[in-house]
Design a protein around this motif. Sequence first.
Motif, PDB file in Angstrom:
ATOM      1  N   THR A 206       0.919  -6.859  -4.589  1.00  0.00           N
ATOM      2  CA  THR A 206       2.091  -6.399  -3.839  1.00  0.00           C
ATOM      3  C   THR A 206       2.523  -7.466  -2.839  1.00  0.00           C
ATOM      4  O   THR A 206       2.138  -8.630  -2.961  1.00  0.00           O
ATOM      5  CB  THR A 206       1.773  -5.012  -3.203  1.00  0.00           C
ATOM      6  OG1 THR A 206       2.938  -4.530  -2.553  1.00  0.00           O
ATOM      7  CG2 THR A 206       0.627  -5.064  -2.226  1.00  0.00           C
ATOM      8  N   ASP A 207       3.325  -7.060  -1.833  1.00  0.00           N
ATOM      9  CA  ASP A 207       3.847  -8.071  -0.903  1.00  0.00           C
ATOM     10  C   ASP A 207       3.070  -8.146   0.407  1.00  0.00           C
ATOM     11  O   ASP A 207       3.515  -8.773   1.359  1.00  0.00           O
ATOM     12  CB  ASP A 207       5.339  -7.814  -0.633  1.00  0.00           C
ATOM     13  CG  ASP A 207       5.594  -6.443  -0.032  1.00  0.00           C
ATOM     14  OD1 ASP A 207       4.641  -5.626   0.030  1.00  0.00           O
ATOM     15  OD2 ASP A 207       6.734  -6.172   0.377  1.00  0.00           O
TER      16      ASP A 207
ATOM     17  N   PHE B  68      -3.764  -2.303   5.400  1.00  0.00           N
ATOM     18  CA  PHE B  68      -3.892  -2.671   6.805  1.00  0.00           C
ATOM     19  C   PHE B  68      -4.156  -1.424   7.653  1.00  0.00           C
ATOM     20  O   PHE B  68      -3.964  -0.296   7.202  1.00  0.00           O
ATOM     21  CB  PHE B  68      -2.600  -3.360   7.286  1.00  0.00           C
ATOM     22  CG  PHE B  68      -2.547  -4.817   6.918  1.00  0.00           C
ATOM     23  CD1 PHE B  68      -2.505  -5.219   5.590  1.00  0.00           C
ATOM     24  CD2 PHE B  68      -2.546  -5.798   7.902  1.00  0.00           C
ATOM     25  CE1 PHE B  68      -2.469  -6.551   5.242  1.00  0.00           C
ATOM     26  CE2 PHE B  68      -2.511  -7.138   7.576  1.00  0.00           C
ATOM     27  CZ  PHE B  68      -2.468  -7.522   6.237  1.00  0.00           C
TER      28      PHE B  68
ATOM     29  N   ASP C 231       0.995   0.195   8.836  1.00  0.00           N
ATOM     30  CA  ASP C 231       1.987  -0.589   8.092  1.00  0.00           C
ATOM     31  C   ASP C 231       2.271  -1.901   8.832  1.00  0.00           C
ATOM     32  O   ASP C 231       2.801  -1.878   9.950  1.00  0.00           O
ATOM     33  CB  ASP C 231       3.275   0.242   7.938  1.00  0.00           C
ATOM     34  CG  ASP C 231       4.278  -0.435   7.027  1.00  0.00           C
ATOM     35  OD1 ASP C 231       4.150  -1.648   6.791  1.00  0.00           O
ATOM     36  OD2 ASP C 231       5.196   0.256   6.556  1.00  0.00           O
TER      37      ASP C 231
ATOM     38  N   LYS D 177       2.705   3.740   2.011  1.00  0.00           N
ATOM     39  CA  LYS D 177       3.443   3.508   0.756  1.00  0.00           C
ATOM     40  C   LYS D 177       2.764   2.471  -0.145  1.00  0.00           C
ATOM     41  O   LYS D 177       3.069   2.375  -1.342  1.00  0.00           O
ATOM     42  CB  LYS D 177       4.841   3.014   1.149  1.00  0.00           C
ATOM     43  CG  LYS D 177       5.818   2.949   0.024  1.00  0.00           C
ATOM     44  CD  LYS D 177       7.065   2.200   0.425  1.00  0.00           C
ATOM     45  CE  LYS D 177       7.905   1.944  -0.804  1.00  0.00           C
ATOM     46  NZ  LYS D 177       8.622   0.672  -0.713  1.00  0.00           N
TER      47      LYS D 177
HETATM   48  P1  ADP Z   1       5.357  -2.665  -4.437  1.00  0.00           P
HETATM   49  O1  ADP Z   1       6.801  -3.047  -4.598  1.00  0.00           O
HETATM   50  O2  ADP Z   1       4.445  -3.829  -4.671  1.00  0.00           O
HETATM   51  O3  ADP Z   1       4.966  -1.440  -5.181  1.00  0.00           O
HETATM   52  P2  ADP Z   1       5.522  -1.110  -1.997  1.00  0.00           P
HETATM   53  O4  ADP Z   1       6.754  -1.432  -1.198  1.00  0.00           O
HETATM   54  O5  ADP Z   1       5.531   0.133  -2.797  1.00  0.00           O
HETATM   55  O6  ADP Z   1       5.175  -2.384  -2.885  1.00  0.00           O
HETATM   56  O7  ADP Z   1       4.240  -1.075  -1.030  1.00  0.00           O
HETATM   57  C1  ADP Z   1       3.963  -2.164  -0.184  1.00  0.00           C
HETATM   58  C2  ADP Z   1       4.414  -1.831   1.234  1.00  0.00           C
HETATM   59  O8  ADP Z   1       3.594  -0.772   1.760  1.00  0.00           O
HETATM   60  C3  ADP Z   1       4.184  -2.956   2.232  1.00  0.00           C
HETATM   61  O9  ADP Z   1       5.247  -3.862   2.223  1.00  0.00           O
HETATM   62  C4  ADP Z   1       4.042  -2.221   3.553  1.00  0.00           C
HETATM   63  O10 ADP Z   1       5.213  -2.264   4.325  1.00  0.00           O
HETATM   64  C5  ADP Z   1       3.803  -0.756   3.162  1.00  0.00           C
HETATM   65  N1  ADP Z   1       2.655  -0.134   3.858  1.00  0.00           N
HETATM   66  C6  ADP Z   1       2.686   1.074   4.465  1.00  0.00           C
HETATM   67  N2  ADP Z   1       1.519   1.347   5.049  1.00  0.00           N
HETATM   68  C7  ADP Z   1       0.690   0.300   4.793  1.00  0.00           C
HETATM   69  C8  ADP Z   1      -0.676  -0.003   5.134  1.00  0.00           C
HETATM   70  N3  ADP Z   1      -1.429   0.840   5.861  1.00  0.00           N
HETATM   71  N4  ADP Z   1      -1.189  -1.179   4.701  1.00  0.00           N
HETATM   72  C9  ADP Z   1      -0.438  -2.042   3.962  1.00  0.00           C
HETATM   73  N5  ADP Z   1       0.853  -1.811   3.631  1.00  0.00           N
HETATM   74  C10 ADP Z   1       1.425  -0.664   4.034  1.00  0.00           C
END
Ligand code: ADP
Length: 468
Positions: A228-229, A234, A237, A264
């Motif tokens: 993912t990105d 973490f 978020d 997410k």
């Molecule tokens: P993908 O397009 O790879 O499926 P998503 O957008 O669905 O990615 O999920 C990645 C995003 O989840 C991150 O960019 C981040 O903003 C969000 N996120 C929310 N809570 C957390 C967390 N506790 N740890 C890491 N990322 C989180």
Amino acid sequence: MYVLKFGGSSVSTASSIQKVVNIISSYQDNNPIVVISAMNGITDKLEVISHLLVKKDTQKVFSLILEFFNLHLDFIDKLIPEGEIKSELLTELNEEVVNLKDVCKSAIILRESGLKIRDYILSFGEKLSARIINAMLHTKEIHSKYISAEDLICTDDNFGEAAPNFDVSNNRINTLHSILDTNTIPVITGFIGSTRDYITTTLGRNGSDYSASILGALLKVKEIVIYTDVPGIFSTDPRSISTAEQITDLSYEEAFEMSYYGAKVLHPKTILPAAENHIPIRIKNTFDSENPGTLIKSESKPNGIKVINLIPNISIVNVLGKGMIGVPGISARTFNCARSVGANILMISQSAAEQKIGFVLRSEDATKVINELNQEFKSESERKDISMITQIKGSILCCVGRGISENPLVLRQVFEVFEENNIKILMMVLGASEINLSMVLRKEDAKRGLEVLHKRIMEPSHSKVIVE
Ligand code: ADP
Ligand code: ASP
Ligand code: MG
């Protein structure tokens, strides 16, 4: 064998697609199975098309389909040189778009716009992006084959949120074994499947993570790697709090609670097939592939609060009244009202004497549920047995981590920090799951509540409430 899943954010620019291809090629000797999401924002665009069908605006629908197609063409022009691979890919994409146009045209003529058609329309985001990645691998002379998950994952016919049928899927994946036997990398569409009679379904929004886990479980892979990105899970978020810290490992249970309550980064259902088969899930960053990321497995260290996430736009609905005391069935009737409108209850609290039942749901569902409650308890209200049904808007602050419920110090930290910052807790649930402490805060306090609690938990002198 590894499943490598790449999310929308990993396939949304020409340079990120190059990175994806490099990562896949680095796994070449380990039999990777690749799962690809639609490019960022594409599924939302397809949702718009599916909503427009009822308006019978064929022109608008076709111009959006053209926009959708051109968006992908732009990438192809940037990424793939003229030649056989490119012309083959363009032929495939043209065929897909003809299919998409045909179904939209028929739907408009027949005035059909249900979930079945919506799922078919949404499937094209993944179909196009997976075909592009497959062609990119061919330009690097890597043996790969595009496969639509419609031919692999069998689901029920609950369109929009279909559930996998593992027995039937087990038969379908024989095709995958024969591809893997020839050292060819399968490039599979995430998010979609099909019914027993091969009608396209989707597994629910953000469902490509779930696809990766279903395929990982069917093939009994060594690890499911979700690229993912962000470089892993973490402490909150990282987009909302820059000091969020990367977590090295989480248990399946912790990851499930965390993702169900707002994080997410992972679709909550992803955990189940992996946990049942004891397959670890690793969350990694496409843009920093050296970072080991976060490993999700059976066990993790009990460390108190590990992840805090916020779910905005929720409402507490309270049903109040002295006439409820000792009357059996009030709770069941209350929750039935939520069920009958398809609303998901996120938290529940009830006073001992049943003078008040409070529950939390997404604000978008609250009005429908309150209308149902008013109908259901009409005669109790007339008799003044039920005095009020109220709605309070807020956010859930959800803390997850092994050791939360065993150690009173965790609660002390929470109460101290909220008292110091004058933050009121409207509802709290601890113990429903031993690793989850969920609190409803006022809308205006939520972001600050997250910030102060996160800061306290991360401070070395306060954090790491170890329970052995
Ligand atoms: P993908 O397009 O790879 O499926 P998503 O957008 O669905 O990615 O999920 C990645 C995003 O989840 C991150 O960019 C981040 O903003 C969000 N996120 C929310 N809570 C957390 C967390 N506790 N740890 C890491 N990322 C989180
Ligand atoms: N493309 C789908 C969605 O946006 C599935 C996913 O990205 O996981 O919901
Ligand atoms: Mg996602």
